[in-house]
Design a protein around this motif. Sequence first.
Motif, PDB file in Angstrom:
ATOM      1  N   SER A 146       0.861  -1.091   0.387  1.00  0.00           N
ATOM      2  CA  SER A 146       0.026   0.342   0.344  1.00  0.00           C
ATOM      3  C   SER A 146       0.832   1.336  -0.144  1.00  0.00           C
ATOM      4  O   SER A 146       1.724   1.559   0.743  1.00  0.00           O
ATOM      5  CB  SER A 146      -0.941   0.479   1.239  1.00  0.00           C
ATOM      6  OG  SER A 146      -1.650   1.115   1.441  1.00  0.00           O
ATOM      7  N   ILE A 147       0.691   2.415  -0.995  1.00  0.00           N
ATOM      8  CA  ILE A 147       1.584   3.263  -1.280  1.00  0.00           C
ATOM      9  C   ILE A 147       0.375   4.320  -0.908  1.00  0.00           C
ATOM     10  O   ILE A 147      -0.698   4.611  -2.239  1.00  0.00           O
ATOM     11  CB  ILE A 147       2.472   2.929  -1.955  1.00  0.00           C
ATOM     12  CG1 ILE A 147       2.980   4.952  -2.141  1.00  0.00           C
ATOM     13  CG2 ILE A 147       1.502   3.802  -2.948  1.00  0.00           C
ATOM     14  CD1 ILE A 147       4.400   5.002  -3.046  1.00  0.00           C
ATOM     15  N   THR A 148       0.723   5.654  -0.372  1.00  0.00           N
ATOM     16  CA  THR A 148      -0.262   6.785  -0.065  1.00  0.00           C
ATOM     17  C   THR A 148      -0.250   7.780  -1.575  1.00  0.00           C
ATOM     18  O   THR A 148       1.265   8.325  -1.078  1.00  0.00           O
ATOM     19  CB  THR A 148      -0.438   7.234   0.899  1.00  0.00           C
ATOM     20  OG1 THR A 148      -0.939   5.947   2.187  1.00  0.00           O
ATOM     21  CG2 THR A 148      -1.251   8.446   0.893  1.00  0.00           C
ATOM     22  N   ARG A 149      -0.827   8.471  -2.049  1.00  0.00           N
ATOM     23  CA  ARG A 149      -0.299  10.097  -2.277  1.00  0.00           C
ATOM     24  C   ARG A 149      -1.172  10.625  -2.439  1.00  0.00           C
ATOM     25  O   ARG A 149      -2.443  10.523  -2.247  1.00  0.00           O
ATOM     26  CB  ARG A 149      -0.447   9.407  -4.079  1.00  0.00           C
ATOM     27  CG  ARG A 149      -0.743  10.681  -5.331  1.00  0.00           C
ATOM     28  CD  ARG A 149      -0.959   9.986  -6.652  1.00  0.00           C
ATOM     29  NE  ARG A 149      -0.554  11.021  -7.571  1.00  0.00           N
ATOM     30  CZ  ARG A 149      -1.041  10.940  -8.989  1.00  0.00           C
ATOM     31  NH1 ARG A 149      -1.976  10.270  -8.665  1.00  0.00           N
ATOM     32  NH2 ARG A 149      -0.527  11.681  -9.551  1.00  0.00           N
ATOM     33  N   ASN A 150      -0.512  11.967  -1.817  1.00  0.00           N
ATOM     34  CA  ASN A 150      -0.831  13.028  -1.155  1.00  0.00           C
ATOM     35  C   ASN A 150      -0.482  14.321  -2.313  1.00  0.00           C
ATOM     36  O   ASN A 150       0.508  14.694  -2.606  1.00  0.00           O
ATOM     37  CB  ASN A 150      -0.201  13.840   0.773  1.00  0.00           C
ATOM     38  CG  ASN A 150      -0.521  12.433   1.018  1.00  0.00           C
ATOM     39  OD1 ASN A 150      -1.565  12.369   2.026  1.00  0.00           O
ATOM     40  ND2 ASN A 150       0.938  11.536   1.862  1.00  0.00           N
ATOM     41  N   ILE A 151      -2.296  14.466  -2.379  1.00  0.00           N
ATOM     42  CA  ILE A 151      -1.787  15.372  -2.882  1.00  0.00           C
ATOM     43  C   ILE A 151      -2.019  17.300  -2.450  1.00  0.00           C
ATOM     44  O   ILE A 151      -4.051  16.888  -1.957  1.00  0.00           O
ATOM     45  CB  ILE A 151      -3.084  15.748  -4.855  1.00  0.00           C
ATOM     46  CG1 ILE A 151      -2.283  14.309  -5.781  1.00  0.00           C
ATOM     47  CG2 ILE A 151      -3.029  16.661  -5.364  1.00  0.00           C
ATOM     48  CD1 ILE A 151      -3.631  13.861  -6.620  1.00  0.00           C
ATOM     49  N   LEU A 152      -2.049  18.194  -3.221  1.00  0.00           N
ATOM     50  CA  LEU A 152      -2.101  19.738  -2.693  1.00  0.00           C
ATOM     51  C   LEU A 152      -2.836  20.649  -3.109  1.00  0.00           C
ATOM     52  O   LEU A 152      -1.625  21.226  -4.106  1.00  0.00           O
ATOM     53  CB  LEU A 152      -1.205  19.887  -1.249  1.00  0.00           C
ATOM     54  CG  LEU A 152      -0.788  21.405  -0.688  1.00  0.00           C
ATOM     55  CD1 LEU A 152      -2.263  21.186   0.637  1.00  0.00           C
ATOM     56  CD2 LEU A 152      -0.245  21.743   0.071  1.00  0.00           C
ATOM     57  N   ILE A 153      -4.280  20.659  -3.275  1.00  0.00           N
ATOM     58  CA  ILE A 153      -3.989  22.957  -4.184  1.00  0.00           C
ATOM     59  C   ILE A 153      -3.618  23.162  -3.571  1.00  0.00           C
ATOM     60  O   ILE A 153      -4.683  23.494  -2.596  1.00  0.00           O
ATOM     61  CB  ILE A 153      -5.760  21.982  -4.325  1.00  0.00           C
ATOM     62  CG1 ILE A 153      -5.582  20.605  -5.608  1.00  0.00           C
ATOM     63  CG2 ILE A 153      -5.783  23.154  -5.434  1.00  0.00           C
ATOM     64  CD1 ILE A 153      -7.479  20.691  -5.022  1.00  0.00           C
ATOM     65  N   ILE A 154      -3.052  24.807  -3.743  1.00  0.00           N
ATOM     66  CA  ILE A 154      -2.727  25.468  -3.107  1.00  0.00           C
ATOM     67  C   ILE A 154      -3.744  26.779  -3.741  1.00  0.00           C
ATOM     68  O   ILE A 154      -3.194  27.070  -5.310  1.00  0.00           O
ATOM     69  CB  ILE A 154      -1.691  26.187  -2.803  1.00  0.00           C
ATOM     70  CG1 ILE A 154      -1.534  25.150  -1.592  1.00  0.00           C
ATOM     71  CG2 ILE A 154      -1.058  27.323  -1.917  1.00  0.00           C
ATOM     72  CD1 ILE A 154       0.172  24.808  -1.365  1.00  0.00           C
ATOM     73  N   ALA A 155      -4.861  27.248  -3.185  1.00  0.00           N
ATOM     74  CA  ALA A 155      -4.923  28.881  -4.222  1.00  0.00           C
ATOM     75  C   ALA A 155      -5.054  29.816  -3.580  1.00  0.00           C
ATOM     76  O   ALA A 155      -5.583  30.007  -2.505  1.00  0.00           O
ATOM     77  CB  ALA A 155      -6.510  27.993  -4.970  1.00  0.00           C
ATOM     78  N   GLU A 156      -4.547  30.704  -4.029  1.00  0.00           N
ATOM     79  CA  GLU A 156      -3.924  32.240  -3.531  1.00  0.00           C
ATOM     80  C   GLU A 156      -5.923  32.766  -4.370  1.00  0.00           C
ATOM     81  O   GLU A 156      -5.808  33.023  -4.978  1.00  0.00           O
ATOM     82  CB  GLU A 156      -3.033  33.231  -3.439  1.00  0.00           C
ATOM     83  CG  GLU A 156      -1.767  32.425  -3.164  1.00  0.00           C
ATOM     84  CD  GLU A 156      -0.833  33.027  -4.052  1.00  0.00           C
ATOM     85  OE1 GLU A 156      -0.222  34.348  -4.460  1.00  0.00           O
ATOM     86  OE2 GLU A 156       0.163  32.760  -4.279  1.00  0.00           O
ATOM     87  N   GLY A 157      -6.894  33.440  -3.055  1.00  0.00           N
ATOM     88  CA  GLY A 157      -7.939  34.337  -3.126  1.00  0.00           C
ATOM     89  C   GLY A 157      -8.804  34.001  -3.824  1.00  0.00           C
ATOM     90  O   GLY A 157      -9.940  33.603  -4.269  1.00  0.00           O
ATOM     91  N   ALA A 158      -8.499  32.151  -2.971  1.00  0.00           N
ATOM     92  CA  ALA A 158      -9.933  31.547  -2.402  1.00  0.00           C
ATOM     93  C   ALA A 158      -9.688  31.007  -1.547  1.00  0.00           C
ATOM     94  O   ALA A 158      -9.366  30.185  -0.444  1.00  0.00           O
ATOM     95  CB  ALA A 158      -9.807  30.244  -3.962  1.00  0.00           C
ATOM     96  N   TYR A 159     -11.337  30.573  -1.416  1.00  0.00           N
ATOM     97  CA  TYR A 159     -11.588  29.688   0.301  1.00  0.00           C
ATOM     98  C   TYR A 159     -11.517  27.915  -0.205  1.00  0.00           C
ATOM     99  O   TYR A 159     -11.053  27.770  -1.160  1.00  0.00           O
ATOM    100  CB  TYR A 159     -13.067  29.990   0.290  1.00  0.00           C
ATOM    101  CG  TYR A 159     -13.525  31.564   1.783  1.00  0.00           C
ATOM    102  CD1 TYR A 159     -13.014  31.609   2.436  1.00  0.00           C
ATOM    103  CD2 TYR A 159     -14.092  32.048   0.461  1.00  0.00           C
ATOM    104  CE1 TYR A 159     -13.222  32.039   3.328  1.00  0.00           C
ATOM    105  CE2 TYR A 159     -14.459  33.136   2.032  1.00  0.00           C
ATOM    106  CZ  TYR A 159     -13.878  33.358   2.939  1.00  0.00           C
ATOM    107  OH  TYR A 159     -14.442  34.179   4.108  1.00  0.00           O
ATOM    108  N   ALA A 160     -10.803  27.622   0.464  1.00  0.00           N
ATOM    109  CA  ALA A 160     -10.739  26.180   0.604  1.00  0.00           C
ATOM    110  C   ALA A 160     -11.845  25.170   0.334  1.00  0.00           C
ATOM    111  O   ALA A 160     -11.712  24.672  -0.430  1.00  0.00           O
ATOM    112  CB  ALA A 160     -10.153  25.475   2.247  1.00  0.00           C
ATOM    113  N   ALA A 161     -12.947  26.437   1.006  1.00  0.00           N
ATOM    114  CA  ALA A 161     -14.656  25.538   0.524  1.00  0.00           C
ATOM    115  C   ALA A 161     -14.770  25.449  -1.386  1.00  0.00           C
ATOM    116  O   ALA A 161     -15.287  24.210  -1.474  1.00  0.00           O
ATOM    117  CB  ALA A 161     -15.484  26.121   1.158  1.00  0.00           C
ATOM    118  N   GLN A 162     -14.310  26.108  -1.763  1.00  0.00           N
ATOM    119  CA  GLN A 162     -13.815  26.549  -3.072  1.00  0.00           C
ATOM    120  C   GLN A 162     -13.024  25.589  -3.915  1.00  0.00           C
ATOM    121  O   GLN A 162     -13.822  25.536  -4.557  1.00  0.00           O
ATOM    122  CB  GLN A 162     -13.713  27.784  -3.351  1.00  0.00           C
ATOM    123  CG  GLN A 162     -14.492  29.116  -3.444  1.00  0.00           C
ATOM    124  CD  GLN A 162     -13.883  30.427  -2.788  1.00  0.00           C
ATOM    125  OE1 GLN A 162     -12.821  31.034  -2.538  1.00  0.00           O
ATOM    126  NE2 GLN A 162     -15.286  30.899  -4.727  1.00  0.00           N
TER     127      GLN A 162
END
Length: 302
Positions: A146-162
Amino acid sequence: AYVGAQIIFTVKLYHSVNIGSGSSLSDPEPDNAQTKKIAETNYQSIVNGVAYNVIERKYAIYPTITGNLEIPPVLLNAVVTDGRSVSLFGSPRGQSRRIIRRTPSVDITIKELPQIAKDKDAIAAQSLKLHQQWSGDIEKIKVGDSITRNILIIAEGAYAAQLPPLLMSNQDGLKLYSDQPQINDKDSETGIIGQRQESIAIVPTKAGSYTLPEVSAYWFDTKTKKLKKASLPPVTFTVAPGDSAPAEPPAPLITADLDNSVDTLDQPKTLIPYGSSEVFPWQVATLITTVLWIITLIYALF
């Protein structure tokens, strides 16, 4: 400005007199918008040769509908004195008076995102990036690991909920298990920075070569007014067989009757074809013995 796009609204209060306790400065609260104070700083500035103390506040405003957005006046209700005070909002010394000041209202026209952005479910942002990290070496994975892939989205000027969810599906020979996404908002001088992290556990069930497709997210750049795409390239890797490979089936056991084990395993046997006319000495001896027994029996009867 666009629906869902961040508007930075700045309020600056310049004062050369002391502001006492009981003073207040309201926050802008426009209808049909989400508003959050993201920063407050205090500093000094010289304007036309006069030194002022400055209170600066910044707000992130996100319109929720199109049309006219009215930002109502910000109200200052302050007790001021011409003497010194212990602190900015501390108890004043000397003669004091109450003053009320307000800013003018501000009107902003809010537009829909361009159709090309809506067709791609793009969010409005100043920038958007994708990052990934693996819990191990994907090139050394084996069946059953089992291997885990962590993907991070970073947006300037936007809420995380968006931020949009990342869609990934199983493949023949690969099982994917997603954890609950982690979302977080950070405040900065330039606005809100939304972050969304998704963790996907990958468990191979068959050996072979696999390719995980490109991961992408579309966003509308509010600076350049253009649709853009952030992506992670496809990932190709090979899965080796697992350590616990199925064992070879055991060879069939040779069984023998214990009473005849020597005869069965050590002594060669001579097979006589059915219907053979060959006569062996033991057959002759048996015939002679039988004849003599019959003659003896006849003699005894007579």
